[in-house]
Design a protein around this motif. Structure first.
Motif, PDB file in Angstrom:
ATOM      1  N   GLU A 189       4.784  53.581  27.159  1.00  0.00           N
ATOM      2  CA  GLU A 189       5.491  53.697  25.885  1.00  0.00           C
ATOM      3  C   GLU A 189       4.536  53.497  24.715  1.00  0.00           C
ATOM      4  N   GLU A 190       4.871  54.104  23.602  1.00  0.00           N
ATOM      5  CA  GLU A 190       4.208  53.767  22.351  1.00  0.00           C
ATOM      6  C   GLU A 190       4.880  52.527  21.780  1.00  0.00           C
ATOM      7  N   GLN A 191       4.116  51.775  21.020  1.00  0.00           N
ATOM      8  CA  GLN A 191       4.673  50.559  20.447  1.00  0.00           C
ATOM      9  C   GLN A 191       5.646  50.878  19.318  1.00  0.00           C
ATOM     10  N   ALA A 192       6.805  50.245  19.403  1.00  0.00           N
ATOM     11  CA  ALA A 192       7.780  50.279  18.318  1.00  0.00           C
ATOM     12  C   ALA A 192       8.295  48.848  18.140  1.00  0.00           C
ATOM     13  N   TRP A 193       9.438  48.703  17.498  1.00  0.00           N
ATOM     14  CA  TRP A 193       9.949  47.350  17.233  1.00  0.00           C
ATOM     15  C   TRP A 193      10.125  46.535  18.511  1.00  0.00           C
ATOM     16  N   ASP A 194      10.597  47.190  19.584  1.00  0.00           N
ATOM     17  CA  ASP A 194      10.864  46.459  20.816  1.00  0.00           C
ATOM     18  C   ASP A 194      10.375  47.204  22.056  1.00  0.00           C
ATOM     19  N   THR A 195       9.417  48.080  21.911  1.00  0.00           N
ATOM     20  CA  THR A 195       8.893  48.829  23.052  1.00  0.00           C
ATOM     21  C   THR A 195       7.377  48.680  23.118  1.00  0.00           C
ATOM     22  N   GLY A 196       6.799  49.238  24.179  1.00  0.00           N
ATOM     23  CA  GLY A 196       5.365  49.138  24.373  1.00  0.00           C
ATOM     24  C   GLY A 196       4.938  47.696  24.577  1.00  0.00           C
ATOM     25  N   LEU A 197       3.771  47.349  24.053  1.00  0.00           N
ATOM     26  CA  LEU A 197       3.228  46.006  24.246  1.00  0.00           C
ATOM     27  C   LEU A 197       4.089  44.921  23.610  1.00  0.00           C
ATOM     28  N   GLN A 198       4.976  45.313  22.703  1.00  0.00           N
ATOM     29  CA  GLN A 198       5.874  44.333  22.097  1.00  0.00           C
ATOM     30  C   GLN A 198       6.763  43.681  23.149  1.00  0.00           C
ATOM     31  N   ARG A 199       7.023  44.398  24.227  1.00  0.00           N
ATOM     32  CA  ARG A 199       7.847  43.822  25.298  1.00  0.00           C
ATOM     33  C   ARG A 199       7.192  42.581  25.895  1.00  0.00           C
ATOM     34  N   ALA A 200       5.884  42.621  26.066  1.00  0.00           N
ATOM     35  CA  ALA A 200       5.186  41.448  26.596  1.00  0.00           C
ATOM     36  C   ALA A 200       5.243  40.298  25.600  1.00  0.00           C
ATOM     37  N   TYR A 201       4.972  40.591  24.339  1.00  0.00           N
ATOM     38  CA  TYR A 201       5.021  39.554  23.311  1.00  0.00           C
ATOM     39  C   TYR A 201       6.397  38.893  23.273  1.00  0.00           C
ATOM     40  N   ASP A 202       7.442  39.709  23.290  1.00  0.00           N
ATOM     41  CA  ASP A 202       8.802  39.170  23.234  1.00  0.00           C
ATOM     42  C   ASP A 202       9.100  38.304  24.449  1.00  0.00           C
ATOM     43  N   ASN A 203       8.574  38.685  25.599  1.00  0.00           N
ATOM     44  CA  ASN A 203       8.805  37.895  26.802  1.00  0.00           C
ATOM     45  C   ASN A 203       8.181  36.506  26.655  1.00  0.00           C
ATOM     46  N   PHE A 204       6.924  36.456  26.237  1.00  0.00           N
ATOM     47  CA  PHE A 204       6.240  35.172  26.132  1.00  0.00           C
ATOM     48  C   PHE A 204       6.784  34.324  24.986  1.00  0.00           C
ATOM     49  N   SER A 205       7.397  34.946  24.015  1.00  0.00           N
ATOM     50  CA  SER A 205       7.959  34.176  22.902  1.00  0.00           C
ATOM     51  C   SER A 205       9.153  33.342  23.340  1.00  0.00           C
ATOM     52  N   ASN A 206       9.673  33.604  24.531  1.00  0.00           N
ATOM     53  CA  ASN A 206      10.789  32.826  25.071  1.00  0.00           C
ATOM     54  C   ASN A 206      10.338  31.749  26.057  1.00  0.00           C
ATOM     55  N   ASP A 207       9.049  31.473  26.100  1.00  0.00           N
ATOM     56  CA  ASP A 207       8.531  30.481  27.050  1.00  0.00           C
ATOM     57  C   ASP A 207       9.117  29.093  26.826  1.00  0.00           C
ATOM     58  N   PHE A 208       9.591  28.823  25.625  1.00  0.00           N
ATOM     59  CA  PHE A 208      10.157  27.499  25.333  1.00  0.00           C
ATOM     60  C   PHE A 208      11.386  27.194  26.189  1.00  0.00           C
ATOM     61  N   LEU A 209      11.975  28.204  26.797  1.00  0.00           N
ATOM     62  CA  LEU A 209      13.174  28.001  27.604  1.00  0.00           C
ATOM     63  C   LEU A 209      12.869  27.375  28.964  1.00  0.00           C
ATOM     64  N   TYR A 210      11.631  27.505  29.427  1.00  0.00           N
ATOM     65  CA  TYR A 210      11.284  27.031  30.764  1.00  0.00           C
ATOM     66  C   TYR A 210      10.788  25.583  30.725  1.00  0.00           C
ATOM     67  N   PRO A 211      11.314  24.732  31.587  1.00  0.00           N
ATOM     68  CA  PRO A 211      10.854  23.344  31.629  1.00  0.00           C
ATOM     69  C   PRO A 211       9.395  23.209  32.059  1.00  0.00           C
ATOM     70  N   ASP A 212       8.927  24.117  32.912  1.00  0.00           N
ATOM     71  CA  ASP A 212       7.546  24.057  33.400  1.00  0.00           C
ATOM     72  C   ASP A 212       6.994  25.474  33.427  1.00  0.00           C
ATOM     73  N   ILE A 213       6.430  25.912  32.310  1.00  0.00           N
ATOM     74  CA  ILE A 213       6.032  27.308  32.162  1.00  0.00           C
ATOM     75  C   ILE A 213       4.882  27.685  33.080  1.00  0.00           C
ATOM     76  N   ASN A 214       4.058  26.729  33.482  1.00  0.00           N
ATOM     77  CA  ASN A 214       2.950  27.058  34.381  1.00  0.00           C
ATOM     78  C   ASN A 214       3.398  27.247  35.825  1.00  0.00           C
ATOM     79  N   ASN A 215       4.606  26.811  36.131  1.00  0.00           N
ATOM     80  CA  ASN A 215       5.077  26.898  37.519  1.00  0.00           C
ATOM     81  C   ASN A 215       6.092  28.031  37.664  1.00  0.00           C
ATOM     82  N   ILE A 216       5.752  29.197  37.148  1.00  0.00           N
ATOM     83  CA  ILE A 216       6.574  30.383  37.384  1.00  0.00           C
ATOM     84  C   ILE A 216       5.676  31.484  37.942  1.00  0.00           C
TER      85      ILE A 216
END
Length: 617
Positions: A403-430
C-alpha cells in the motif's frame, strides 16, 4: 486453590482379572508443589472396586456415571522417590494390585527458565519439515498412512528429522523451536496437523516416541535452545480413547440441536467472552461450540476435565524438560477454567512461559488476555497468561507493504499498532510474527519480492517482543491457502526427504534465490542474538512520512536506528527531525549492508530499502 499432583504408575503385578487398561498419568515426581494427584483408573467395571494403600494416603475416590472409571486422589506430600502400591479390593479382599513410581526430579526443575524476548522462535510443522526415520512413516496402530501426493495427507516428517537439522536452525540464529502438536492424532484423514489428539500421554508413533521427544529437548539444551510445546486445551480429537467412552456426558459440550455426535460448530465470536452486552446464547455458541467436526469441545468447567488437563500439562513439562507452551485457541476456553490451568502451571514453574493464541483484531481485545491486564481487571478477570500473540501487527504486515501511505494505510498501520502498546501489561512478552501454519505465506502475499521480505522481517526482528518465524520463509517458500488449501502453506521443506533434488538445508544445495533469503535471516538474527537492546530496549518511533518509517530501540548504553523505505524511489531523510532518537550520534554501522554510515545532516535510503544502524559517536 486445591492443587493436584500426578503419580506415574508402572504395572508391576499381573492384572489377573483384566480390570485395568490404563492409569494416567503414567508416573510422577517427588517434591512437587501440588501435593495431591487425581489418578485416573480405567478398566471394565473398575468402579466395582475400592482402592486402598498402606504406603500412600488416599484422600478421595470419585466415581462417574460410566462404571469403567475411578478417580483416586492420592497424597504424595513428603513422599520420596520410589515404588508404591495401590490395592484394588472387593468385599475387603485384595483382588489385584497396581504399582506406581514417584521419580526424582531434575536439579532446579522448578526454576526452569522459559523463553523470553532474548529468544527467536522457529515454528515448524513436523510432518512437513524433515523425514529422519522413514521406517515409521506408517504404523499398524495409526489409521492414516503416508502419501506425499496428497496435500492434506501424511508426508512422513518426524522428530528425528528435527533433531537431524538442529544445527541448521541454530546456525540461522534461532534459539527456540515451537513445533505444532506431536501427540497422537488418529483421525483417518487430515491427521498430519495433529490438533485432533487421540492420546494426551503419547507422541504420535509416526513422529517417534516419548523418549525421542525427550531426546529432542536434551539435544536442544546442549545448543542453548528452548523447546516449546503446542498444547491444546479447548478441544480433543474424536478418536481420543476417553471421547470414545466418556466418563460422563458432561466431559464435552454436547448440543441437543446438533448432529448425532452432539456437534454444533462454534460461532467463533470471541468478543462474547468480555462483551458486557453479549447474550448468553451467543456466548455459549462461541465457548461451547465445537471447533470442527473431529474436535469435540471440552467442558473445562467439569473439575475432572480441568484437573486432567492441568496434570497432563505439568507431566509433559517435567517429563520432556520443556521450556514453554504455546496454547492453541486460548480464548475459546472457559475463561475461568483456563485461568486456573495457567496459574497452576505457573505456580509450579514461576519462570516458565506460556503464550496464548488470541486471534483477535484490536490490541485491547488481545491485551485483555495477558496477565495483570487492566482491561481484564475492570471485569474482575486475570488470566495469569504471561504472553499473547500480536495478531494486530500480523494483520498490518499482510497488507502494508503493498500500500501507499495514507492516513491509516501503508506504514502508518505499523505506527498505529505500536501506539497502542500501553494496553499490554508486559509489552516485551508478546510474540511478533509475519506468518504461521494458519496464514498465507508472507512471500506469497508479496509476490516473492525479496526487498519486501527484508522490510517485513526487519520489523519482526527489531521491534519489541519475541520474534516468531515460520519454517521455509527463510528460503522464500510460497503458499496460498485461499486457492490450494492449508496443505499449500505447509509444504515439505526441500531436502528433508530422500530423493529431494533441492536440499535447502545446505548452502551448496540452495538456489541463488533461496540463499538470498537465508543469508539475510541468518545475518540479522545472529546479530539480534548478541544485541541486548533488541531484547529489552525501549521503542521510540516517528510518524511515517513520505513512505518512510523510522524507529529506535534504546537503553542506557545502546541505540539502534531502523529505517524502512516503502517506496520504489530513493529517499533522503533530514536527520534533524530525529535528534531525540539519535541523541548526538554522528556515526553508525548498517548491519544489513555492513557499511559505515555518517549521520551528519542527511541519510539516503534506497528504493524499498531497509537499514538497521548501530549508533555510535
Amino acid at each position: 486453590m486445591k492443587h493436584y499432583l500426578f503419580v506415574f504408575f508402572i504395572i508391576m503385578t499381573t492384572n489377573l482379572f483384566g480390570q485395568l487398561d490404563r492409569i494416567e498419568p503414567p508416573f510422577w515426581w517427588e517434591g512437587m508443589k501440588n501435593s495431591e494427584v487425581e489418578v485416573l483408573c480405567y478398566g471394565k467395571n473398575i468402579s466395582d472396586y475400592s482402592v486402598v494403600s498402606e504406603s500412600l494416603k488416599i484422600s478421595e475416590i470419585k466415581k462417574t456415571t460410566n462404571p469403567n472409571y475411578l478417580f483416586v486422589t492420592v497424597s504424595t506430600k513428603g513422599m520420596k522417590a520410589g515404588m508404591y502400591q495401590l490395592d484394588f479390593q472387593k468385599k475387603g479382599k485384595t483382588r489385584f494390585s497396581q504399582s506406581y513410581e514417584l521419580k526424582s526430579r531434575r536439579e532446579n526443575s522448578a526454576q526452569r527458565k522459559g523463553f523470553d524476548a532474548s529468544d527467536a522462535i522457529y515454528l515448524l510443522m513436523p510432518d512437513r519439515f524433515a523425514n529422519g526415520d522413514p521406517s515409521i512413516d506408517s504404523t499398524t496402530s495409526t489409521v492414516e498412512k503416508v502419501d506425499r501426493t496428497i496435500n492434506g495427507g501424511r508426508h512422513g516428517g518426524d522428530i528425528q528429522g528435527i533433531i537431524n537439522h538442529l544445527d541448521y536452525i541454530h546456525d540461522l540464529g534461532f534459539t527456540a523451536i515451537w513445533s505444532t502438536p506431536l501427540l497422537e492424532d488418529n483421525e483417518p484423514t487430515y491427521s498430519y496437523h495433529t490438533y485432533a489428539q487421540s492420546d494426551y500421554y503419547k507422541i504420535d508413533p509416526r513422529y517417534g516416541s516419548n523418549e525421542l521427544y525427550k531426546e529432542l529437548a536434551t539435544e536442544m539444551h546442549k545448543r542453548d535452545m528452548k523447546l516449546i510445546m503446542d498444547y491444546v486445551t479447548n478441544h480433543w480429537g474424536s478418536k481420543h480413547w476417553i471421547i470414545k467412552d466418556l466418563p460422563s456426558k458432561d466431559w464435552i459440550h454436547e448440543w441437543e440441536e446438533g448432529d448425532e455426535n452432539g456437534f454444533q460448530r462454534s460461532n467463533y465470536r470471541m468478543t462474547t467472552q468480555y462483551d458486557p452486552n453479549a447474550s448468553e446464547i451467543d456466548a455459549k455458541g462461541c465457548m461451547d461450540g465445537w471447533f470442527d467436526t473431529t474436535m469435540p469441545d471440552m467442558n473445562q468447567a467439569n473439575p475432572l476435565v480441568l484437573n486432567y488437563m492441568i496434570q497432563n500439562a505439568i507431566w509433559w513439562i517435567e517429563y520432556a524438560d520443556l521450556d514453554g507452551f504455546r496454547v492453541d485457541t486460548y480464548s475459546y476456553n472457559d475463561k475461568d477454567a483456563i485461568a486456573k490451568w495457567t496459574k497452576t502451571i505457573m505456580q509450579e514453574y514461576p519462570d516458565f512461559n506460556i503464550t496464548g493464541e488470541v486471534w483477535m483484531h484490536t490490541p485491547a481485545e488481545i491485551a485483555y488476555w495477558q496477565k495483570d491486564s487492566k482491561i481484564g481487571e475492570m471485569q474482575g478477570y486475570n488470566s495469569g497468561l504471561p504472553s499473547v500473540m500480536d495478531f494486530t501487527l500480523h494483520d498490518a504486515l499482510l497488507v502494508m507493504f503493498n500500500e501507499e501511505q495514507a492516513w491509516d494505510t501503508g506504514l502508518q498501520r505499523a505506527y498505529d499498532n505500536f501506539s497502542n502498546d500501553f494496553l499490554y501489561p508486559d509489552i516485551n512478552n508478546i510474540l511478533v510474527f509475519a506468518g504461521n501454519h494458519d496464514t498465507n505465506r508472507i512471500n506469497e502475499i508479496y509476490g516473492n519480492n525479496f526487498e519486501k521480505f527484508k522490510m517485513v522481517m526487519t520489523m519482526i526482528f527489531t521491534v519489541r517482543g519475541i520474534p516468531q518465524f515460520y519454517y521455509g520463509d527463510e528460503i522464500g517458500m510460497m503458499g496460498d491457502k485461499n486457492t490450494k488449501g492449508d496443505g499449500d502453506i505447509r509444504r515439505d521443506f526441500p531436502g528433508g526427504w530422500l530423493g529431494d533434488t533441492n536440499n535447502a538445508f545446505t548452502e551448496n544445495g540452495r538456489t541463488a534465490s533461496q540463499e538470498n533469503y537465508h543469508a539475510f535471516v541468518k545475518k540479522v538474527l545472529n546479530w539480534r542474538k548478541k544485541t541486548e537492546v533488541m531484547h529489552t530496549g525501549k521503542l521510540l518511533h516517528y510518524i511515517p512520512m513520505d513512505d518512510v518509517y523510522v524507529y529506535f530501540r534504546y537503553n542506557a548504553s545502546e541505540r539502534v536506528m531502523v529505517v524502512i523505505n516503502n517506496s520504489e524511489v530513493e529517499k533522503i531523510l533530514k536527520l534533524d527531525r530525529f535528534y531525540e532518537g539519535l541523541e548526538g550520534a554522528k556515526n553508525g554501522f548498517d548491519i544489513i549492508s555492513e557499511n559505515k554510515i555518517e549521520l551528519s545532516k542527511e541519510l539516503t535510503i534506497a528504493p524499498l530499502g531497509t537499514m538497521i544502524i548501530e549508533l555510535s559517536n
